[in-house]
Design an enzyme around this catalytic site. Structure first.
Site, PDB file in Angstrom:
ATOM      1  N   CYS A  74       0.833  -1.188   0.000  1.00 43.51           N
ATOM      2  CA  CYS A  74       0.000   0.000   0.000  1.00 43.51           C
ATOM      3  C   CYS A  74       0.879   1.253   0.000  1.00 43.51           C
ATOM      4  CB  CYS A  74      -0.881  -0.071   1.244  1.00 43.51           C
ATOM      5  SG  CYS A  74      -1.221   1.470   2.032  1.00 43.51           S
ATOM      6  N   GLU A  75       0.565   2.163  -0.901  1.00 43.95           N
ATOM      7  CA  GLU A  75       1.424   3.343  -1.024  1.00 43.95           C
ATOM      8  C   GLU A  75       1.192   4.365   0.088  1.00 43.95           C
ATOM      9  OE1 GLU A  75       0.486   4.729  -4.958  1.00 43.95           O
ATOM     10  OE2 GLU A  75      -0.965   6.195  -4.220  1.00 43.95           O
ATOM     11  N   HIS A  76       0.124   4.184   0.853  1.00 41.66           N
ATOM     12  CA  HIS A  76      -0.132   5.135   1.936  1.00 41.66           C
ATOM     13  C   HIS A  76       0.562   4.737   3.236  1.00 41.66           C
ATOM     14  CE1 HIS A  76      -4.000   5.871  -0.488  1.00 41.66           C
ATOM     15  NE2 HIS A  76      -3.073   6.739  -0.834  1.00 41.66           N
ATOM     16  N   HIS A  77       0.723   3.418   3.466  1.00 44.20           N
ATOM     17  CA  HIS A  77       1.295   2.968   4.724  1.00 44.20           C
ATOM     18  C   HIS A  77       2.526   2.083   4.548  1.00 44.20           C
ATOM     19  CE1 HIS A  77      -3.011   3.828   5.506  1.00 44.20           C
ATOM     20  NE2 HIS A  77      -2.506   4.430   6.574  1.00 44.20           N
ATOM     21  N   GLN A 111      -5.062  -0.396  -4.709  1.00 48.69           N
ATOM     22  CA  GLN A 111      -5.639  -1.517  -5.457  1.00 48.69           C
ATOM     23  C   GLN A 111      -6.392  -1.053  -6.706  1.00 48.69           C
ATOM     24  OE1 GLN A 111      -7.602  -4.490  -3.003  1.00 48.69           O
ATOM     25  NE2 GLN A 111      -8.878  -5.131  -4.719  1.00 48.69           N
ATOM     26  N   HIS A 116      -5.769  -5.932   2.993  1.00 45.46           N
ATOM     27  CA  HIS A 116      -4.863  -4.806   3.205  1.00 45.46           C
ATOM     28  C   HIS A 116      -4.419  -4.772   4.654  1.00 45.46           C
ATOM     29  CE1 HIS A 116      -5.716  -2.493  -0.635  1.00 45.46           C
ATOM     30  NE2 HIS A 116      -6.488  -3.550  -0.701  1.00 45.46           N
ATOM     31  N   CYS A 121      -3.020  -2.520   6.117  1.00 47.82           N
ATOM     32  CA  CYS A 121      -3.224  -1.214   6.756  1.00 47.82           C
ATOM     33  C   CYS A 121      -4.602  -1.110   7.396  1.00 47.82           C
ATOM     34  CB  CYS A 121      -2.960  -0.071   5.781  1.00 47.82           C
ATOM     35  SG  CYS A 121      -3.961  -0.106   4.300  1.00 47.82           S
TER      36      CYS A 121
HETATM   37 ZN   LIG Z   1      -2.787   1.647   3.445  1.00 50.06          ZN
END
Ligand SMILES: [Zn+2]
Length: 202
Positions: free
Chosen positions: A87-90, A128, A156, A158
Site C-alpha cells: 500500500c502506497e499510503h502505509h 488496489q 490490506h 493497513c
Molecule cells: Zn494503506
C-alpha cells in the site's frame, strides 16, 4: 515516464540502510544491539524484492505474442494469480488474488506473461484501484484484444493490523474494457467462469 524516473535520484544502499536505522530508533529500539545489527541490510534486500516492479517493463513482457491459434477466439482466463503488493499510503503488504481475462483479437500471449504483468505492477507502491486499471489498460493497449477484464480480491494490512483493525475484510476491484464492459453476456460468462471450480484447481 522515462523523464520522471531520471529526476528521482536513487539513494545509495548505505543511505537506505541508514534510513532503516532511523526508523528503528524512532520505534524506540537500539539499532546497535546484536539482534538488530543486520536488520537494515536485510530490510533493504527485502525492498529489492518487494519493489522489483520498478525495474520491469510490462509492455515489453507482453510484446511476444502468438498468431497461430487455429482460430481460437473464446475467452482466456487466468484465475487465482497470487498477488503481493504494498500500500502506497502505509508501506505495508496487500495480499490476495488477481484474475485476468481477455477475448483475443488476432494474437494471444503466453499465460505466464499475464502473471508477470500482474507482478510488474504489483511489486510497486500501489493502491488496489490503480493496480487493477494499470493491468487491464496495459493488456488492452499492447495485445489489442476485443476486451479485457481484471478482478482483484485482496487483504490490506493497513486495515487489519493498524487503524480500524478489521482483519478478514477483503477489497474487490474490477476493471472491464471492450466487450466485457459493453456486452452483458460476455460479462456474465466471465463471472460464471470465475466462480466455476469444476474443471481445474482443487
Ligand atoms: Zn494503506
Amino acid at each position: 515516464m522515462a523523464k520522471r524516473k531520471q529526476s528521482i535520484a536513487r539513494p545509495s544502499r548505505e543511505e537506505a540502510e541508514e534510513a532503516v536505522r532511523t526508523l528503528l530508533r524512532w520505534s524506540g529500539d537500539d539499532p546497535s544491539r546484536e539482534g538488530l545489527l543486520d536488520t537494515p541490510r536485510r530490510v533493504v534486500k527485502s525492498y529489492e524484492e518487494f519493489f522489483r516492479g520498478y525495474n520491469e517493463d510490462p509492455v515489453a513482457i507482453l510484446s511476444r505474442t502468438f498468431e497461430e491459434t487455429d482460430g481460437y477466439d473464446e475467452m482466456i482466463l487466468l484465475r487465482d494469480i497470487r498477488l503481493e503488493s504494498h500500500c502506497e499510503h502505509h508501506m505495508v503488504p496487500i495480499t490476495g488474488k488477481a484474475h485476468v481475462a481477455y477475448l483475443p483479437g488476432t494474437r494471444v500471449v503466453g499465460i505466464s506473461k499475464l502473471a508477470r504483468v500482474v507482478d510488474a505492477y504489483a511489486k510497486r507502491f500501489q493502491i488496489q484501484e490503480k493496480l487493477t486499471a494499470q493491468i487491464a489498460n496495459t493488456i488492452q493497449d499492447v495485445l489489442r484484444p476485443r476486451g479485457v477484464a481484471v478482478v482483484i480480491e485482496a487483504n490490506h494490512q493497513c486495515i487489519s493490523t493498524r487503524g480500524i483493525h478489521k482483519p478478514g475484510v477483503s477489497m474487490v476491484t474490477s476493471h472491464m474494457l471492450g466487450e466485457f464492459r459493453d456486452n452483458p453476456s460476455t460479462r456474465r460468462e466471465f463471472l460464471a467462469m470465475l466462480q466455476s471450480r469444476t474443471c481445474a484447481a482443487e
